[in-house]
Design a protein around this motif. Structure first.
Motif, PDB file in Angstrom:
ATOM      1  N   TYR A  52      30.386  12.922  31.797  1.00 33.16           N
ATOM      2  CA  TYR A  52      30.131  11.536  31.378  1.00 33.16           C
ATOM      3  C   TYR A  52      31.438  10.756  31.306  1.00 33.16           C
ATOM      4  O   TYR A  52      32.520  11.347  31.262  1.00 33.16           O
ATOM      5  CB  TYR A  52      29.410  11.493  30.029  1.00 33.16           C
ATOM      6  CG  TYR A  52      30.219  12.030  28.865  1.00 33.16           C
ATOM      7  CD1 TYR A  52      30.950  11.168  28.059  1.00 33.16           C
ATOM      8  CD2 TYR A  52      30.261  13.395  28.574  1.00 33.16           C
ATOM      9  CE1 TYR A  52      31.690  11.652  26.992  1.00 33.16           C
ATOM     10  CE2 TYR A  52      31.001  13.881  27.515  1.00 33.16           C
ATOM     11  CZ  TYR A  52      31.717  13.008  26.727  1.00 33.16           C
ATOM     12  OH  TYR A  52      32.457  13.495  25.689  1.00 33.16           O
ATOM     13  N   GLU A 184      28.392   2.377  19.526  1.00 34.15           N
ATOM     14  CA  GLU A 184      27.498   3.219  18.720  1.00 34.15           C
ATOM     15  C   GLU A 184      27.827   4.706  18.872  1.00 34.15           C
ATOM     16  O   GLU A 184      27.411   5.522  18.059  1.00 34.15           O
ATOM     17  CB  GLU A 184      26.036   2.951  19.077  1.00 34.15           C
ATOM     18  CG  GLU A 184      25.706   3.277  20.521  1.00 34.15           C
ATOM     19  CD  GLU A 184      24.200   3.274  20.783  1.00 34.15           C
ATOM     20  OE1 GLU A 184      23.432   2.988  19.863  1.00 34.15           O
ATOM     21  OE2 GLU A 184      23.827   3.572  21.934  1.00 34.15           O
ATOM     22  N   ALA A 187      31.490   6.304  15.465  1.00 37.37           N
ATOM     23  CA  ALA A 187      31.165   5.743  14.145  1.00 37.37           C
ATOM     24  C   ALA A 187      32.388   5.182  13.435  1.00 37.37           C
ATOM     25  O   ALA A 187      32.264   4.528  12.404  1.00 37.37           O
ATOM     26  CB  ALA A 187      30.491   6.800  13.277  1.00 37.37           C
ATOM     27  N   ARG A 190      34.977  -0.519  14.440  1.00 36.63           N
ATOM     28  CA  ARG A 190      34.622  -1.659  13.592  1.00 36.63           C
ATOM     29  C   ARG A 190      34.553  -2.893  14.469  1.00 36.63           C
ATOM     30  O   ARG A 190      35.172  -2.960  15.534  1.00 36.63           O
ATOM     31  CB  ARG A 190      35.704  -1.868  12.515  1.00 36.63           C
ATOM     32  CG  ARG A 190      36.024  -0.627  11.711  1.00 36.63           C
ATOM     33  CD  ARG A 190      35.392  -0.652  10.335  1.00 36.63           C
ATOM     34  NE  ARG A 190      36.051  -1.592   9.447  1.00 36.63           N
ATOM     35  CZ  ARG A 190      37.076  -1.279   8.648  1.00 36.63           C
ATOM     36  NH1 ARG A 190      37.581  -0.064   8.668  1.00 36.63           N
ATOM     37  NH2 ARG A 190      37.605  -2.176   7.850  1.00 36.63           N
ATOM     38  N   ALA A 335      49.109   7.546   2.312  1.00 38.45           N
ATOM     39  CA  ALA A 335      48.637   6.453   1.451  1.00 38.45           C
ATOM     40  C   ALA A 335      49.809   5.573   1.008  1.00 38.45           C
ATOM     41  O   ALA A 335      49.687   4.341   0.920  1.00 38.45           O
ATOM     42  CB  ALA A 335      47.915   7.034   0.240  1.00 38.45           C
TER      43      ALA A 335
END
Lengths: 426, 92
Positions: A52, A184, A187, A190, A335
């Protein structure tokens, strides 16, 4: 092809019309192309033919682009020079005898030599921006989640994005418009428009930096090669002459970015690359031993040394007793880096630094010393840790005529800001 | 396996966990390199604990039948297959 930019030199026709109808695009060989061999620069996938297309390849075809072939890369994206490829090194068309940077070195070389109009690379810790800088072309690492990774053979999922490489900022932005957008099948994508972002990327390449605030992280400039620093400040002067203003910013966390990046990337790699077992793909085992023995034998034969190094170190960092010491601390550092960048970008439109602290290395120079190679990623890795967008544009040359890249970092989904800044230089 | 105290058996142990055979020369090189790299990773000790705001949202879809790769395509890259299955070495 003289620079060994391609692993597989096979043209793939696109649709009849679309925004890229008259353009050729070289595609990095870790991005799946239906029916066309996709090796990741590894002997492990020497004969792998994806069933694919990656989403980005699908979008290139729909946009009418002709794909020129699959480009050379460091094995599984693990390298800064394109010398860890199982298919031999690529030479830098802009600096003969030197590496093109990595890991998307073949893509940048294909564009720099004029063999392809545009190219796709992937950037996990700088792998689009480094080769763009070393080959004197433009490369964009999009905000994490802007471009689908469906069909990208994973190295470190939480860090990597597919990004465009082009001779000019405007052309890179045009290619970004084609590949960006939710999917789709991934996931983590955005919708930038829903995030309130301007997605008119090509139009942002207007060179208008009047009133732009540029933050300069001193930590990312001070350690760089003298020639690189000189070229960097000349480019800042150029931008100020065009109406931008600059101020210094402090990012204390970036001192730990490289080690945090390598711990996280190696840990994710050790898990991702567990799928290469010689059963579903890969060299055929001889079935003399048991599963574990065959598995280990196939991986000895199929993986190159840099891949083994990272899979082993990642396995170690995640192993019982060491997880908190390495992996958890690396997540804290990630972070912290994110916080530092968010704070600096609250006071600036973009942050600027040299893309690479050094000019392109001579071929063969850095292979024997992996740690030195890792440290060359000091300015690019923090951006992946912070999930932010960044662009590398040509800033000039060293006294020896070697290309130097300028990096602009923007806020999440602020691609138009870095494109605007970059277009004032290239 | 830090502070330059990396032994060949440490490297071999991790290699066996990762299911990667190494030859003796690779083990020797990795002993030296891992000592340097792990010393460098030690500097993560200086990183403070940081509270990170999670920026995560679940992505859901309906649980319905969709097209996927057919069996032949899924097996096409396997070195060996038999009657629609991947064929691997014995497990013990």
């Amino acid at each position: 092809m003289s620079h060994n930019a391609y692993i597989t030199d096979e043209r793939i026709a696109g649709g009849d019309d679309g925004p890229l109808a008259d353009r050729t695009v070289a595609v990095k060989d870790n991005i799946s192309t239906e029916g066309v061999r996709t090796t990741c620069g590894s002997a492990m996938l020497d004969e792998y033919v994806p069933p694919y297309d990656a989403t980005v390849v699908d979008r290139l075809k729909s946009a009418g682009a002709t794909i020129t072939g699959k480009t050379n890369m460091d094995e599984f994206g693990m390298g800064t020079t394109t010398e860890t490829s199982a298919f031999g090194p690529t030479e830098n068309p802009a600096a003969p005898g030197h590496v093109p940077g990595g890991s998307s070195g073949g893509s940048a070389a294909a564009v720099a030599s004029g063999d392809a109009d545009l190219a796709l690379g992937t950037d996990t810790g700088g792998s689009v921006r480094c080769p763009a800088a070393f080959c004197g072309v433009v490369g964009i690492k999009p905000t994490y989640g802007l471009v689908s990774r469906y069909g990208l053979i994973a190295y470190a999922n939480s860090l990597e994005q597919i990004g465009p490489i082009a001779p000019s900022v405007e052309e890179a932005a045009e290619l970004l418009e084609v590949i960006a957008g939710p999917d789709e099948h991934d996931a983590t994508t955005r919708d930038a428009a829903e995030e309130g972002a301007d997605t008119d990327y090509a139009a942002a390449a207007d060179g208008d930096v009047e009133g732009m605030q540029i933050g300069i992280p001193t930590e990312l400039v001070e350690g760089a090669d003298e020639d690189v620093v000189e070229t960097f400040w000349d480019a800042i002067d150029d931008l100020e002459a065009q109406g931008a203003s600059s101020h210094e910013v402090d990012l204390p966390s970036v001192e730990h970015a490289v080690e945090a990046y390598y711990v996280i990337a190696m840990s994710e790699a050790s898990s991702n690359l567990a799928r290469f077992d010689g059963v579903r793909y890969g060299p055929s085992p001889d079935y003399e031993g048991n599963w574990n023995e065959e598995f280990a034998g196939v991986r000895e034969a199929g993986f190159g040394e840099e891949v083994k190094r990272r899979v082993l170190l990642g396995t170690y960092a995640l192993s019982a007793g060491y997880h908190d010491k390495y992996y958890k601390k690396a997540q804290d550092a990630r972070a912290w880096v994110k916080q530092d960048f968010d704070e600096a970008l609250a006071e600036a439109d973009v942050l600027a630094s040299p893309t690479m602290p050094v000019p392109p290395m001579e071929m063969g120079e850095s292979l024997s010393d992996p740690l030195t190679m890792y440290l060359a990623d000091a300015n690019t890795t923090p951006v992946n840790l912070a999930n932010l967008p960044a662009i590398s544009v040509p800033a000039g040359e060293t006294d020896d005529g070697l290309p130097v890249g300028m990096q602009f970092v923007g806020p999440a989904f602020g691609e138009t800001e870095i494109i605007r800044a970059g277009s004032a230089l290239a | 396996m830090s502070d330059s105290a990396v032994e060949p058996e440490d490297v071999r142990h991790v290699a066996s966990l990762a299911r990667v055979d190494l030859d003796d020369e690779e083990v020797d090189r990795f002993v030296e390199q891992f000592a340097d790299i792990l010393d460098y990773f030690e500097t993560l000790d200086e990183v403070p604990e940081v509270d990170s705001e999670t920026d995560l949202a679940n992505v859901m879809r309906d649980d319905e039948v969709r097209d996927s790769l057919d069996q032949d395509e899924a097996l096409r890259n396997a070195p060996e297959s038999e009657e629609g299955f991947f064929k691997g070495p014995k497990v013990s």
